[in-house]
Design a protein around this motif. Structure first.
Motif, PDB file in Angstrom:
ATOM      1  N   LEU A 194       7.696  16.818   6.816  1.00  0.00           N
ATOM      2  CA  LEU A 194       8.539  15.892   6.052  1.00  0.00           C
ATOM      3  C   LEU A 194       7.732  15.183   4.966  1.00  0.00           C
ATOM      4  N   ALA A 195       6.484  14.825   5.301  1.00  0.00           N
ATOM      5  CA  ALA A 195       5.648  14.086   4.349  1.00  0.00           C
ATOM      6  C   ALA A 195       5.413  14.881   3.069  1.00  0.00           C
ATOM      7  N   GLN A 227       9.848   8.724  -1.386  1.00  0.00           N
ATOM      8  CA  GLN A 227      10.555   7.642  -2.069  1.00  0.00           C
ATOM      9  C   GLN A 227      11.735   7.136  -1.238  1.00  0.00           C
ATOM     10  N   HIS A 228      12.518   8.075  -0.668  1.00  0.00           N
ATOM     11  CA  HIS A 228      13.624   7.665   0.219  1.00  0.00           C
ATOM     12  C   HIS A 228      13.087   6.837   1.385  1.00  0.00           C
ATOM     13  N   SER A 229      12.027   7.370   1.999  1.00  0.00           N
ATOM     14  CA  SER A 229      11.433   6.731   3.173  1.00  0.00           C
ATOM     15  C   SER A 229      10.877   5.353   2.818  1.00  0.00           C
ATOM     16  N   LEU A 230      10.268   5.233   1.633  1.00  0.00           N
ATOM     17  CA  LEU A 230       9.688   3.956   1.211  1.00  0.00           C
ATOM     18  C   LEU A 230      10.754   2.867   1.164  1.00  0.00           C
ATOM     19  N   ASP A 231      11.887   3.168   0.538  1.00  0.00           N
ATOM     20  CA  ASP A 231      12.959   2.175   0.438  1.00  0.00           C
ATOM     21  C   ASP A 231      13.408   1.705   1.820  1.00  0.00           C
ATOM     22  N   GLU A 232      13.496   2.650   2.757  1.00  0.00           N
ATOM     23  CA  GLU A 232      13.924   2.315   4.123  1.00  0.00           C
ATOM     24  C   GLU A 232      12.887   1.431   4.822  1.00  0.00           C
ATOM     25  N   HIS A 233      11.609   1.737   4.606  1.00  0.00           N
ATOM     26  CA  HIS A 233      10.550   0.948   5.245  1.00  0.00           C
ATOM     27  C   HIS A 233      10.475  -0.462   4.654  1.00  0.00           C
ATOM     28  N   ALA A 290       0.836  -1.212   0.000  1.00  0.00           N
ATOM     29  CA  ALA A 290       0.000   0.000   0.000  1.00  0.00           C
ATOM     30  C   ALA A 290       0.873   1.266   0.000  1.00  0.00           C
ATOM     31  N   MET A 291       1.987   1.225   0.732  1.00  0.00           N
ATOM     32  CA  MET A 291       2.902   2.371   0.763  1.00  0.00           C
ATOM     33  C   MET A 291       3.544   2.579  -0.605  1.00  0.00           C
ATOM     34  N   THR A 292       3.917   1.491  -1.255  1.00  0.00           N
ATOM     35  CA  THR A 292       4.512   1.571  -2.600  1.00  0.00           C
ATOM     36  C   THR A 292       3.522   2.208  -3.572  1.00  0.00           C
ATOM     37  N   LYS A 293       2.248   1.813  -3.471  1.00  0.00           N
ATOM     38  CA  LYS A 293       1.211   2.372  -4.352  1.00  0.00           C
ATOM     39  C   LYS A 293       1.001   3.861  -4.072  1.00  0.00           C
ATOM     40  N   ALA A 294       0.999   4.245  -2.785  1.00  0.00           N
ATOM     41  CA  ALA A 294       0.786   5.652  -2.429  1.00  0.00           C
ATOM     42  C   ALA A 294       1.889   6.537  -3.009  1.00  0.00           C
ATOM     43  N   VAL A 295       3.131   6.048  -2.963  1.00  0.00           N
ATOM     44  CA  VAL A 295       4.246   6.812  -3.541  1.00  0.00           C
ATOM     45  C   VAL A 295       4.086   6.894  -5.058  1.00  0.00           C
ATOM     46  N   ALA A 296       3.769   5.768  -5.700  1.00  0.00           N
ATOM     47  CA  ALA A 296       3.600   5.741  -7.158  1.00  0.00           C
ATOM     48  C   ALA A 296       2.468   6.667  -7.603  1.00  0.00           C
ATOM     49  N   PRO A 343       1.207  11.868  -0.854  1.00  0.00           N
ATOM     50  CA  PRO A 343       2.081  11.913   0.322  1.00  0.00           C
ATOM     51  C   PRO A 343       1.362  11.775   1.661  1.00  0.00           C
ATOM     52  N   MET A 344       0.148  12.311   1.772  1.00  0.00           N
ATOM     53  CA  MET A 344      -0.535  12.227   3.068  1.00  0.00           C
ATOM     54  C   MET A 344      -1.039  10.801   3.319  1.00  0.00           C
ATOM     55  N   THR A 345      -1.465  10.111   2.249  1.00  0.00           N
ATOM     56  CA  THR A 345      -1.826   8.693   2.396  1.00  0.00           C
ATOM     57  C   THR A 345      -0.595   7.901   2.821  1.00  0.00           C
ATOM     58  N   TYR A 346       0.528   8.194   2.172  1.00  0.00           N
ATOM     59  CA  TYR A 346       1.773   7.509   2.515  1.00  0.00           C
ATOM     60  C   TYR A 346       2.146   7.776   3.971  1.00  0.00           C
ATOM     61  N   SER A 347       2.011   9.023   4.413  1.00  0.00           N
ATOM     62  CA  SER A 347       2.359   9.372   5.790  1.00  0.00           C
ATOM     63  C   SER A 347       1.512   8.589   6.791  1.00  0.00           C
ATOM     64  N   GLU A 348       0.227   8.455   6.482  1.00  0.00           N
ATOM     65  CA  GLU A 348      -0.675   7.706   7.365  1.00  0.00           C
ATOM     66  C   GLU A 348      -0.285   6.226   7.401  1.00  0.00           C
ATOM     67  N   LEU A 349       0.026   5.658   6.247  1.00  0.00           N
ATOM     68  CA  LEU A 349       0.451   4.251   6.178  1.00  0.00           C
ATOM     69  C   LEU A 349       1.785   4.054   6.910  1.00  0.00           C
ATOM     70  N   ASN A 350       2.655   5.034   6.795  1.00  0.00           N
ATOM     71  CA  ASN A 350       3.931   5.031   7.510  1.00  0.00           C
ATOM     72  C   ASN A 350       3.691   4.874   9.010  1.00  0.00           C
ATOM     73  N   GLN A 351       2.771   5.684   9.537  1.00  0.00           N
ATOM     74  CA  GLN A 351       2.460   5.603  10.972  1.00  0.00           C
ATOM     75  C   GLN A 351       1.866   4.241  11.331  1.00  0.00           C
ATOM     76  N   GLN A 352       1.021   3.725  10.447  1.00  0.00           N
ATOM     77  CA  GLN A 352       0.420   2.406  10.699  1.00  0.00           C
ATOM     78  C   GLN A 352       1.483   1.308  10.752  1.00  0.00           C
ATOM     79  N   LEU A 353       2.464   1.392   9.846  1.00  0.00           N
ATOM     80  CA  LEU A 353       3.527   0.387   9.822  1.00  0.00           C
ATOM     81  C   LEU A 353       4.313   0.399  11.126  1.00  0.00           C
ATOM     82  N   HIS A 354       4.733   1.590  11.555  1.00  0.00           N
ATOM     83  CA  HIS A 354       5.488   1.681  12.810  1.00  0.00           C
ATOM     84  C   HIS A 354       4.652   1.170  13.988  1.00  0.00           C
ATOM     85  N   ALA A 355       3.350   1.495  13.973  1.00  0.00           N
ATOM     86  CA  ALA A 355       2.465   1.050  15.061  1.00  0.00           C
ATOM     87  C   ALA A 355       2.346  -0.477  15.072  1.00  0.00           C
ATOM     88  N   LYS A 356       2.242  -1.088  13.889  1.00  0.00           N
ATOM     89  CA  LYS A 356       2.149  -2.554  13.802  1.00  0.00           C
ATOM     90  C   LYS A 356       3.427  -3.214  14.316  1.00  0.00           C
TER      91      LYS A 356
END
Length: 216
Positions: free
Chosen positions: A170-171, A178-184, A119-125, A129-142
């Motif tokens: 930052l988002a 894109q940088h953040s996606l690769d790291e995640h 889902a994060m890959t799709k949001a970046v593509a 960015p705000m969808t990606y930011s929300e998914l980012n938070q969800q990933l860390h929470a999981k």
């Protein structure tokens, strides 16, 4: 603003005001350095000034509000240097959680991380960015949840709450997702491989990237 239904006094009223105030700050409804006027907040949330005052004391302890002598309260402004220091603490705690998750997560939970990665890959593509930011938070929470390290989770929830403004900024940087996606994705891969050392290293590398971005 209309009053909100709920108990007007006592512990329930304080908890109601605390939850709504915290949410308003975390959602960006209340800006850093914005004054928090007790009378207005009491009317907005349908509680007494005493309940608002008690909620503000709790929010001060959480690092979200600052009380200024003879001038009331305001939303606390977290400086870049503070944000860097908080992120340095996150490196240790989130690294611990990732290492634990690599060992403790079930196969179904690993599938959840994979799904978030897609889902994060799709949001970046899609340039969202705000969808990606929300998914980012969800990933860390999981990852925190799957670690089972409750003490680290509680500490991180408090630390992360103070970084809301910086997270939004930052988002919205064009190159950052894109940088953040690769790291995640590297984090997810290491946890999925059940390699605690690699998982911890991936989290530290990601948060080192966050620190670099904060300082730019």
């Amino acid at each position: 603003m209309p009053n909100e239904a709920g108990p007007s006094t006592g512990e329930q009223a304080k908890q109601h005001a605390l939850a709504r105030l915290r949410e308003a700050i975390l959602q960006g409804e209340m800006a850093p350095a914005q004054r928090l006027v007790e009378n207005e907040l009491a009317e907005r949330f349908g509680v007494t000034r005493a309940s608002i005052r008690a909620a503000l004391i709790d929010l001060e302890a959480q690092g979200l509000v600052e009380r200024i002598r003879n001038r009331g309260s305001r939303v606390r402004l977290v400086t870049v240097e503070e944000a860097v220091a908080i992120t340095e603490c996150r490196m240790v705690l989130e690294g611990l959680c990732a290492a634990r998750a690599a060992v403790a997560a079930s196969d179904a939970q690993l599938d959840e991380l994979d799904e978030l990665g897609r889902a994060m890959t799709k949001a970046v593509a899609d340039g969202e960015p705000m969808t990606y930011s929300e998914l980012n938070q969800q990933l860390h929470a999981k990852v925190r949840e799957f670690s089972g390290q409750r003490t680290a989770v509680e500490l991180l929830e408090r630390l992360n709450a103070q970084l809301v403004r910086h997270r939004f900024q930052l988002a919205l940087r064009p190159e950052r997702p894109q940088h953040s996606l690769d790291e995640h994705l590297a984090m997810i891969e290491a946890i999925r491989a059940r390699d605690p050392q690699a998982a911890e290293a991936a989290v530290r590398a990601h948060l080192a990237g966050v620190i670099e971005a904060l300082r730019e």
